[in-house]
Design an enzyme around this catalytic site. Structure first.
Site, short mmCIF file in Angstrom:
data_model
loop_
_atom_site.label_atom_id
_atom_site.label_comp_id
_atom_site.label_asym_id
_atom_site.label_seq_id
_atom_site.Cartn_x
_atom_site.Cartn_y
_atom_site.Cartn_z
N ARG B 89 0.83 -1.20 0.00
CA ARG B 89 0.00 0.00 0.00
C ARG B 89 0.86 1.24 0.00
NH1 ARG B 89 -4.66 0.90 -1.73
NH2 ARG B 89 -5.06 -1.21 -0.97
N ASN B 279 -8.88 -0.94 8.22
CA ASN B 279 -7.77 -1.31 7.34
C ASN B 279 -8.06 -2.61 6.57
OD1 ASN B 279 -4.71 -2.23 6.80
ND2 ASN B 279 -4.77 -0.04 7.20
N HIS B 329 -5.13 -3.56 4.59
CA HIS B 329 -5.05 -2.50 3.58
C HIS B 329 -3.59 -2.15 3.32
CE1 HIS B 329 -5.68 1.66 1.92
NE2 HIS B 329 -6.64 1.03 1.30
N CYS B 330 -2.80 -2.17 4.37
CA CYS B 330 -1.38 -1.81 4.27
C CYS B 330 -0.59 -2.76 3.38
CB CYS B 330 -0.74 -1.80 5.65
SG CYS B 330 -1.53 -0.69 6.83
N ILE B 331 -1.03 -4.00 3.27
CA ILE B 331 -0.21 -4.99 2.56
C ILE B 331 -0.74 -5.28 1.15
CG2 ILE B 331 0.48 -5.99 4.76
CD1 ILE B 331 -1.25 -8.44 4.13
#
Lengths: 338, 338
Positions: B89, B279, B329-331
Site C-alpha cells: 500500500r 484497514n 489494507h497496508c499490505i
C-alpha cells in the site's frame, strides 16, 4: 399417548425464524484437559456472535456462572443448571411448531453417545429442562438419539446417517422402517434420506450434521474432499451420489452444493478432527461459520455466501472447539418462533 | 512537465473494479524476528482470500520464490524482485485512470517512513516497477508520501492526516495548501479533508487508512473507541466530529459510520498494536476484513456487512500481521480496471 405428529407438531427447518439460541458451557475436564480455557473462550466467541442476531442462553454449572458471565459479557443470558458436557445440539430438545402459535419439543433419550460417557445423568435431563424453560410442550422420545443425528427441511424430509441412528449401542434391533415411522411420529417427517456413513473418527458414530444439511427446500450442502489420498473422499462421494439421486418428500430431486473439507488433521489423541464447514449455525439473518485455519476456509465462506444469499457470514475460528469433538452446530440449539 | 491531472488522470475509489491486487512477501527479518513464518502464513492467507475475487501478484525476493509459491498455491502469481519490506500500500504505486482506457500511476517518493528505515533503496523503486509491469503511465511524485496516507472517494475528495503528511521527516516546510495543490496535480483531488491525528503509536506517523476511509461517495467509515480509558478515544472522537461537519468536493455533508476499536493491546516491543477494522481491502465483490480475536470482531463484521450491502465479508485473522505494524489494507494495492 398422542404423538407430536398427531398433536399437529412438526420440526421446522433451521432457517425458520428463531426466538432464542441455547448453548451449554464447557465443563467436562476429562474431555478438554488443558484446552478447557481455550474452549471456553471459543464458546463465548460463538455465543457473542449469535447474540448479534438473536437472544442466547448459556446453560452452565452453578459454580461457573461468574466466570462464564465475565467471558460472555452482558449480551448473553446465563442459566445455572447441572450439566455433564456441552453439546446442546445433542442433549438439548429438538423444538417443534404447530403453525398455530404452539411450541413443542422432542426430548430425546440420551445414553452418552452409545454408552461412551457413563456419567451423563444430568445431560439426559437437560433437554427436558430447556424445553420447559422455553414453555414448550414436551414429548419424550423412546428413540435413543441426539439432535445432531437428524436434519430436516421443514417440508417433510429428513437426512440421517445409518451408522449413528441404527447403531446397536443406541437402538438395537431397530430397522430403517422403524426409524422412519418414529421420525414421522416425533418430527412429522414423511421421507427419510439415509446416508451410509458419516465423518471419519466421529465420536457420535456418524452424525449427519457434519456431512450434509439442508440450505433450503430442495437444496442440500454436502461435505466433499478434494484430497485424493483422504480415506474419507470415497465415503463423501458416495453420500453425494445418494443425495443427488434422492427425492424429497415433495417429490423434488435434490440439488447438491459441495464444500471441500480441509486435509485430514489429527487431534492430540491421534483421532481425526472433525473439520466440517457443514457444521454451522443459522442465526436470524446470519450464518455462524466455523473456520479451521485451513486453505479451504475461503472457498467455504464463498460457497456459503452464494448459497445463503443475503445472509451475513460470520466466521469463527473453531480450532479450539474441534478438540472436543464437535463444531458450531454441535454446540448450539435453536428455539424456533412458534 | 505535464501533471497527471493535466493528462486527464485521477485516482479512482477503491470500489472501482480491479484487474489485479499487488502484494509483497514478508522479508524484513529485523522487523518480524521469530514471527516471520507466522507473518508469511498470514500474508498467504490474505493473498488466497483476495485471489477468490481477482488476480493477485505477490512480489518476493528471488531466493524466496519457491517457499512463497508453496504457501501461496497456484492461484497466486509470484514476481521475483528485490524488496526491503512488505507494505505494498505504501511502497506500491497509486494507480490512476483517465476514463478512456488509460492507466496511470503515481510513484511516490519513499524515504522509509520519514527515515525510520535507512535501508529502503529497493522499496523506493518498487512502485515504479509495479506500475511498469501493469503498463501504466508513470508519474513520479515530488511529494514524499505513502499510499496509505491518502484515501479518495473517486469524485474529487481526499482524506489525509496532518501528522503524517505534514511531518517534517517527509515534507519539511510544506503547508496544507501546498499539499492540497499537489494532491490536485497528482490525484485529481479538488477537496482535501484534514484530520488532525491518527492511531496511537502508528509507525507511519498517522496514516489515514487505519482511522477512516470512504465506503462510497458521501459515506465515511471511521474508527471509534468505546473504551473510555483509551487515550485514543478523544482523538478518534475529534476525527469523527470533523468528518461529520465536513463537506466533500461535490458539496455533500458526509455520513459517518463508526466501527468500535478493540481495547488497547501492546506488541512485544511495548508499542500499541494497530488493531483497526478500517484497514480492510476491497476486492471485487468482497471485503477482506481483518479480525483480532477481540470481542469487537463480530460488531465490525456486522457494520461492514451493512455498509457494503451485497459484498461478501471475508474475515482474516490478522493477529500475525499487526505485529509488523500494519493490517490488510497496508499490505495490498489494487490496480483498477482502466
Amino acid at each position: 399417548m398422542t404423538t407430536p405428529q398427531q398433536a399437529g407438531f412438526a420440526m421446522p427447518a433451521e432457517w425458520h425464524p428463531h426466538t432464542r439460541c441455547w448453548m451449554a458451557w464447557p465443563c467436562r475436564t476429562g474431555l478438554w484437559g488443558d484446552k478447557l480455557e481455550g474452549a471456553r473462550a471459543a464458546y463465548a466467541d460463538v455465543a457473542r456472535a449469535v447474540a448479534e442476531f438473536e437472544p442466547v442462553t448459556m446453560v452452565c454449572r452453578h459454580d461457573e456462572v461468574v466466570d462464564a458471565s465475565l467471558l460472555l459479557g452482558k449480551g448473553v443470558d446465563v442459566l445455572a443448571h447441572d450439566i455433564d458436557d456441552s453439546w446442546m445440539r445433542d442433549t438439548g430438545p429438538s423444538f417443534l411448531i404447530d403453525g398455530q402459535g404452539g411450541l413443542g419439543a422432542v426430548h430425546w433419550r440420551f445414553n452418552g453417545y452409545g454408552g461412551k460417557y457413563p456419567d451423563h445423568a444430568n445431560d439426559a435431563e437437560i433437554g427436558r429442562i430447556v424445553a420447559e424453560r422455553a414453555r414448550a410442550q414436551v414429548f419424550t422420545s423412546d428413540l435413543v438419539l441426539e439432535g445432531g443425528a437428524v436434519h430436516v427441511d421443514g417440508e417433510g424430509t429428513a437426512l440421517v446417517v445409518e451408522t449413528a441412528v441404527l447403531n446397536a449401542n443406541r437402538n438395537p434391533g431397530l430397522t430403517r422402517a422403524d426409524v422412519d415411522r418414529r421420525l414421522f411420529d416425533l418430527l412429522g417427517v414423511e421421507r427419510v434420506i439415509w446416508l451410509p456413513e458419516g465423518h471419519e473418527d466421529d465420536e457420535t458414530d456418524g452424525h449427519v450434521d457434519v456431512v450434509a444439511c439442508f440450505a433450503r427446500p430442495g437444496v442440500v450442502i454436502a461435505l466433499a474432499s478434494h484430497h485424493e489420498t483422504d480415506p474419507m473422499a470415497p465415503v463423501l462421494r458416495r453420500n453425494i451420489e445418494i443425495l443427488k439421486s434422492a427425492e424429497d418428500a415433495r417429490g423434488r430431486r435434490l440439488e447438491v452444493v459441495t464444500v471441500p473439507a480441509p486435509a485430514r488433521r489429527r487431534g492430540p489423541d491421534g483421532r481425526r478432527l472433525v473439520l466440517s464447514y457443514i457444521n454451522f449455525y443459522l442465526a436470524n439473518g446470519a450464518v455462524i461459520l466455523p473456520t479451521f485455519r485451513a486453505p479451504e476456509d475461503h472457498r467455504a465462506v464463498r460457497v456459503l455466501h452464494e448459497v445463503f444469499e443475503g445472509r451475513q457470514i460470520v466466521q469463527i475460528d473453531a480450532a479450539d472447539i474441534v478438540l472436543g469433538g464437535g463444531v458450531i452446530h454441535c454446540i448450539t440449539q435453536q428455539q424456533p418462533a412458534a
